[in-house]
Design an enzyme around this catalytic site. Structure first.
Site, short mmCIF file in Angstrom:
data_model
loop_
_atom_site.label_atom_id
_atom_site.label_comp_id
_atom_site.label_asym_id
_atom_site.label_seq_id
_atom_site.Cartn_x
_atom_site.Cartn_y
_atom_site.Cartn_z
N ILE A 63 0.83 -1.22 0.00
CA ILE A 63 0.00 0.00 0.00
C ILE A 63 0.86 1.27 0.00
CG2 ILE A 63 -1.92 -1.22 1.11
CD1 ILE A 63 -1.39 0.58 3.61
N PHE A 94 5.39 1.62 15.44
CA PHE A 94 6.69 1.52 16.11
C PHE A 94 6.43 1.02 17.53
CE2 PHE A 94 7.76 4.31 12.67
CZ PHE A 94 9.11 4.08 12.42
N LYS A 95 7.34 0.22 18.04
CA LYS A 95 7.22 -0.25 19.42
C LYS A 95 7.44 0.93 20.37
CE LYS A 95 6.90 -4.64 18.26
NZ LYS A 95 5.54 -5.03 17.94
N VAL A 96 6.82 0.86 21.54
CA VAL A 96 6.92 1.96 22.51
C VAL A 96 8.38 2.29 22.84
CG1 VAL A 96 6.26 2.71 24.83
CG2 VAL A 96 4.70 1.29 23.49
N TYR A 193 1.23 7.02 15.83
CA TYR A 193 0.25 5.97 15.52
C TYR A 193 -1.16 6.51 15.77
CZ TYR A 193 -2.15 1.43 15.76
OH TYR A 193 -3.01 0.37 15.56
N LYS A 197 -4.24 7.02 13.05
CA LYS A 197 -5.54 6.36 13.17
C LYS A 197 -6.69 7.37 13.28
CE LYS A 197 -4.23 2.02 12.83
NZ LYS A 197 -4.52 1.23 11.60
N THR A 232 -0.80 -10.12 18.22
CA THR A 232 -0.12 -10.17 16.92
C THR A 232 1.29 -9.65 17.11
OG1 THR A 232 -0.73 -7.90 16.41
CG2 THR A 232 -2.30 -9.60 15.74
P1 NAP Z 1 0.71 -7.12 12.27
O1 NAP Z 1 0.61 -8.48 12.82
O2 NAP Z 1 1.96 -6.34 12.44
O3 NAP Z 1 0.32 -7.20 10.73
C1 NAP Z 1 0.34 -6.08 9.92
C2 NAP Z 1 0.16 -6.49 8.48
O4 NAP Z 1 0.19 -5.30 7.66
C3 NAP Z 1 1.27 -7.40 7.99
O5 NAP Z 1 0.74 -8.35 7.08
C4 NAP Z 1 2.20 -6.43 7.26
O6 NAP Z 1 2.99 -7.04 6.27
C5 NAP Z 1 1.14 -5.53 6.64
N1 NAP Z 1 1.71 -4.29 6.12
C6 NAP Z 1 2.44 -3.35 6.75
N2 NAP Z 1 2.80 -2.40 5.89
C7 NAP Z 1 2.28 -2.74 4.68
C8 NAP Z 1 2.33 -2.16 3.39
N3 NAP Z 1 2.99 -1.03 3.14
N4 NAP Z 1 1.66 -2.79 2.38
C9 NAP Z 1 0.99 -3.92 2.61
N5 NAP Z 1 0.95 -4.54 3.79
C10 NAP Z 1 1.60 -3.95 4.82
O7 NAP Z 1 -0.43 -6.18 12.87
P2 NAP Z 1 -1.95 -6.49 13.32
O8 NAP Z 1 -2.00 -6.38 14.80
O9 NAP Z 1 -2.48 -7.69 12.63
O10 NAP Z 1 -2.66 -5.17 12.76
C11 NAP Z 1 -3.58 -5.17 11.69
C12 NAP Z 1 -4.33 -3.86 11.72
O11 NAP Z 1 -5.06 -3.74 12.95
C13 NAP Z 1 -3.43 -2.62 11.68
O12 NAP Z 1 -4.03 -1.62 10.89
C14 NAP Z 1 -3.36 -2.18 13.13
O13 NAP Z 1 -3.05 -0.83 13.27
C15 NAP Z 1 -4.76 -2.52 13.59
N6 NAP Z 1 -4.92 -2.67 15.04
C16 NAP Z 1 -4.29 -3.67 15.70
C17 NAP Z 1 -4.48 -3.82 17.06
C18 NAP Z 1 -3.86 -4.94 17.85
O14 NAP Z 1 -4.06 -5.01 19.09
N7 NAP Z 1 -3.12 -5.84 17.23
C19 NAP Z 1 -5.33 -2.92 17.76
C20 NAP Z 1 -5.96 -1.89 17.05
C21 NAP Z 1 -5.76 -1.80 15.68
P3 NAP Z 1 4.51 -7.52 6.56
O15 NAP Z 1 4.42 -8.89 7.15
O16 NAP Z 1 5.11 -7.50 5.18
O17 NAP Z 1 5.14 -6.53 7.48
#
Ligand code: NAP
Length: 276
Positions: A63, A94-96, A193, A197, A232
């Site tokens: 993206i 980014f991590k905290v 972050y 959002k 995750t």
């Molecule tokens: P994750 O495990 O880090 O997965 C993120 C995914 O996004 C990975 O597949 C990553 O691909 C992909 N990605 C990152 N940059 C990209 C790019 N430029 N183009 C295409 N794909 C890209 O994170 P997650 O926790 O599943 O998060 C998914 C969504 O939920 C995010 O939008 C996050 O902000 C949101 N969210 C998560 C939480 C939570 O508690 N986990 C809470 C609120 C919101 P790579 O493997 O190549 O890096």
């Protein structure tokens, strides 16, 4: 051209995105595309779901890369004549404890989490077919970050008339203010972050409003959501929900029945509309 309905999930090689693809493979009547910026990681994820007896398809999508987004757009146009379900899930954080300077974190985070999603929407929303569903994965953090903004910024982000161009200008200003080291003086919260959002939630409100104005008869529903705190790579092992549980609200919004006219342009968590 295929008449089969088609769903696309961004950033779905792992985490919540992968769980959304898993659920859609089980519940969506049509082709489901797992997408990843890295084809190797994407194919590995496809193989994992195949072992579970599921049949996702794969397309590359970074993206951050307009050419990659346009290649997917052209593919969908040619093969399906459009798109039925789009889940904008890809995101970074980014991590905290990361010591990368705030200005860099601001630029990098906004690039993917806001400008990347916006580019995907610019290219793919015109392809969304009648009764299509669009889900932008935001976060509860957008709500807390909003409360951390100056009154003036809060008013702008809550406005029912803010335009996409105005939002883009504000997100650009945040990055510039961060680079000048004046973001807090300018009324921004100290979270890249969180601001990214806010951008996703406000963009969703704007896009739904535009759909209501320009494509009312098409019954397309577009919402932002929070998946919850999910185990995750992004959130770590202490989080309370499994990825499959985190997928529930995004999938609920992606599969809103064809006779539904709400929610539209809302921020939703635990399948419940929240006040913005
Ligand atoms: P994750 O495990 O880090 O997965 C993120 C995914 O996004 C990975 O597949 C990553 O691909 C992909 N990605 C990152 N940059 C990209 C790019 N430029 N183009 C295409 N794909 C890209 O994170 P997650 O926790 O599943 O998060 C998914 C969504 O939920 C995010 O939008 C996050 O902000 C949101 N969210 C998560 C939480 C939570 O508690 N986990 C809470 C609120 C919101 P790579 O493997 O190549 O890096």
């Amino acid at each position: 051209m295929s008449n089969v309905p088609v769903a696309v999930v961004t950033g779905s090689n792992k985490g919540i995105g992968l769980a959304i693809v898993r659920a859609l493979c089980k519940q969506f009547q049509g082709d489901v595309y797992l997408t990843a910026r890295d084809p190797g990681r994407g194919q590995e994820a496809v193989a994992k779901l195949q072992e579970e007896g599921l049949r996702p398809l794969f397309h590359q999508l970074d993206i951050d890369d307009l050419q990659s987004i346009r290649a997917l757009r052209d593919f969908l146009k040619e093969k399906y004549g459009g798109l039925n379900v789009l889940v904008n899930n890809a995101g970074i954080a980014f991590k905290v404890q990361d010591t990368t300077p705030f200005a860099v974190q601001a630029e990098v985070t906004l690039k993917t989490n806001f400008f990347g999603i916006r580019n995907v929407c610019t290219e793919l929303l015109p392809l969304i077919k009648p009764y299509g569903r669009v889900v932008n994965v935001s976060s509860m953090v957008s709500c807390s970050a909003l409360k951390g903004c100056s009154q003036e910024l809060q008013q702008k982000f809550r406005s029912d008339t803010i335009t996409e161009d105005e939002l883009v200008q504000l997100m650009t200003k945040f990055v510039e203010d961060a680079k000048k080291g004046v973001h807090q003086k300018e009324g921004w919260p100290n979270t890249a972050y969180g601001v990214s959002k806010i951008g996703v939630t406000v963009l969703s409100r704007i896009q739904a409003r535009v759909l209501n104005e320009k494509r009312k008869g098409d019954h397309i529903l577009l919402n932002a959501c929070c998946p919850g705190w999910v185990r995750t790579d992004m959130a770590g092992p202490q989080a309370t929900k499994s990825p499959d549980e985190g997928a529930e609200t995004p999938v609920y919004l992606a599969l809103l029945p064809s006779n539904a006219d709400a929610p539209q342009g809302q921020f939703v968590s635990d399948k419940t509309v929240r006040t913005w």
